[in-house]
Design an enzyme around this catalytic site. Sequence first.
Site, PDB file in Angstrom:
ATOM      1  N   CYS A  91       0.641  -1.123   0.117  1.00 17.62           N
ATOM      2  CA  CYS A  91      -0.110  -0.096  -0.074  1.00 17.62           C
ATOM      3  C   CYS A  91       0.962   1.475   0.174  1.00 17.62           C
ATOM      4  CB  CYS A  91      -0.783  -0.118   1.315  1.00 17.62           C
ATOM      5  SG  CYS A  91      -1.964   1.552   1.287  1.00 17.62           S
ATOM      6  N   CYS A 104      -0.613   4.047   2.284  1.00 16.27           N
ATOM      7  CA  CYS A 104      -0.150   3.770   3.682  1.00 16.27           C
ATOM      8  C   CYS A 104       1.353   4.238   3.831  1.00 16.27           C
ATOM      9  CB  CYS A 104      -0.463   2.558   3.956  1.00 16.27           C
ATOM     10  SG  CYS A 104      -2.091   1.830   3.247  1.00 16.27           S
ATOM     11  N   ASP A 105       2.172   3.557   3.389  1.00 22.08           N
ATOM     12  CA  ASP A 105       3.565   3.547   3.606  1.00 22.08           C
ATOM     13  C   ASP A 105       4.746   4.347   2.825  1.00 22.08           C
ATOM     14  OD1 ASP A 105       2.964   1.715   5.668  1.00 22.08           O
ATOM     15  OD2 ASP A 105       3.090  -0.025   4.298  1.00 22.08           O
TER      16      ASP A 105
END
Length: 331
Positions: free
Chosen positions: A155, A158-159
């Site tokens: 992701c 997200c990261d």
Amino acid sequence: MDIFKPLDLRKDDLNITNIENIEKVRCLIVGSGPAGYTAAIYASRANLNPVLYTGLQMGGQLTTTTDVDNYPGYPDGVSGQKMMEDFKKQAERFGGDIRFGIATAVDFSGRKHKVTFDDNKIVEADAVIIATGATAKYLGLESETKYAGMGVSACATCDGFFFRGKDVAVVGGGDTAAEEATYLAGLCRKVYLIVRRDTLRASKVMQNKVFKSGNIEILWEHQTVDLFGDNGVEGATLVRKKGTYEEEIVKIKIDGFFLAIGHNPNSEVFKKYIETDQVGYIITVPGTSKTNVEGVFAAGDVQDSHYRQAVTAAGSGCMAAIDAERYLSEL
Ligand code: NDP
């Protein structure tokens, strides 16, 4: 698409014999990511006394990520694990009954909906909310597991932030890969897009974004065979096809390795009754959480191939609880 196309329903195949006790509940929630827990918060507050079964991965996909910085209300960020514990506590505060268990069979042929957990317990519910999420596909390399949370991610939204100014690679040639590569290109120094064929599957619009980006290098006809590094990911070993028979080993230096080769919605157990698209995403009536079976609702990534964010999953969990509450009040 015909949302209410009748399915070929098979009668009761719960795969169970010798079960004496069937527990009866008003509202059953299957799944414990942001969608499931949010549904439990709303359903509890609406006095539906929901019972939530967590599934194998308690807290869902977010528990596999490190820090979550894009969920409103956490100005300093929060670990995915902690955030899901907070969601759970909030659901329990209003009386949500949270249990560990995996849905192994369902019977949605009647007005009462039956779900079997762990092959040994049947719960019969007036309303069911499916929030079983989706699972990112991985290549199946041992090193992907070794470096999970240490440079390997599925992701970018997200990261990606943790790789600002660094070099990363994205694997895949579809819309997700193109989107993630473009997103990462805005944060990272260089992005390698590792594509197994000599063409992208992504839509032309997304392809153009990739081609226009100055810091994405596409590695056509490359396959990843290993990741290496002493302290997390430091590089990847690739194999490049050269003609029909020849292959060349290529090593790239990277700090982050992002998988974007698709997701599998966790809908398998429901498919005999619940209509899904070709990939397996549950089809809901647009703007609602209603499925093709009355009294069965779906929320979160199991019905969303597009946004797939914690905040959108939570929003759809809220929708499902409100839809279930209205359905139950009209029964
Ligand atoms: P897709 O299935 O569309 O694409 C998967 C990609 O990964 C393909 O390029 C495939 O290669 C590649 N791949 C699969 N397995 C491997 C492997 N083992 N090794 C290397 N590469 C592999 O998945 P997406 O997640 O990209 O998209 C899913 C759906 O969501 C699509 O319908 C897409 O259009 C949609 N979507 C839309 C977006 C938007 O509109 N903004 C954003 C994201 C997704 P190959 O091509 O060779 O099969």
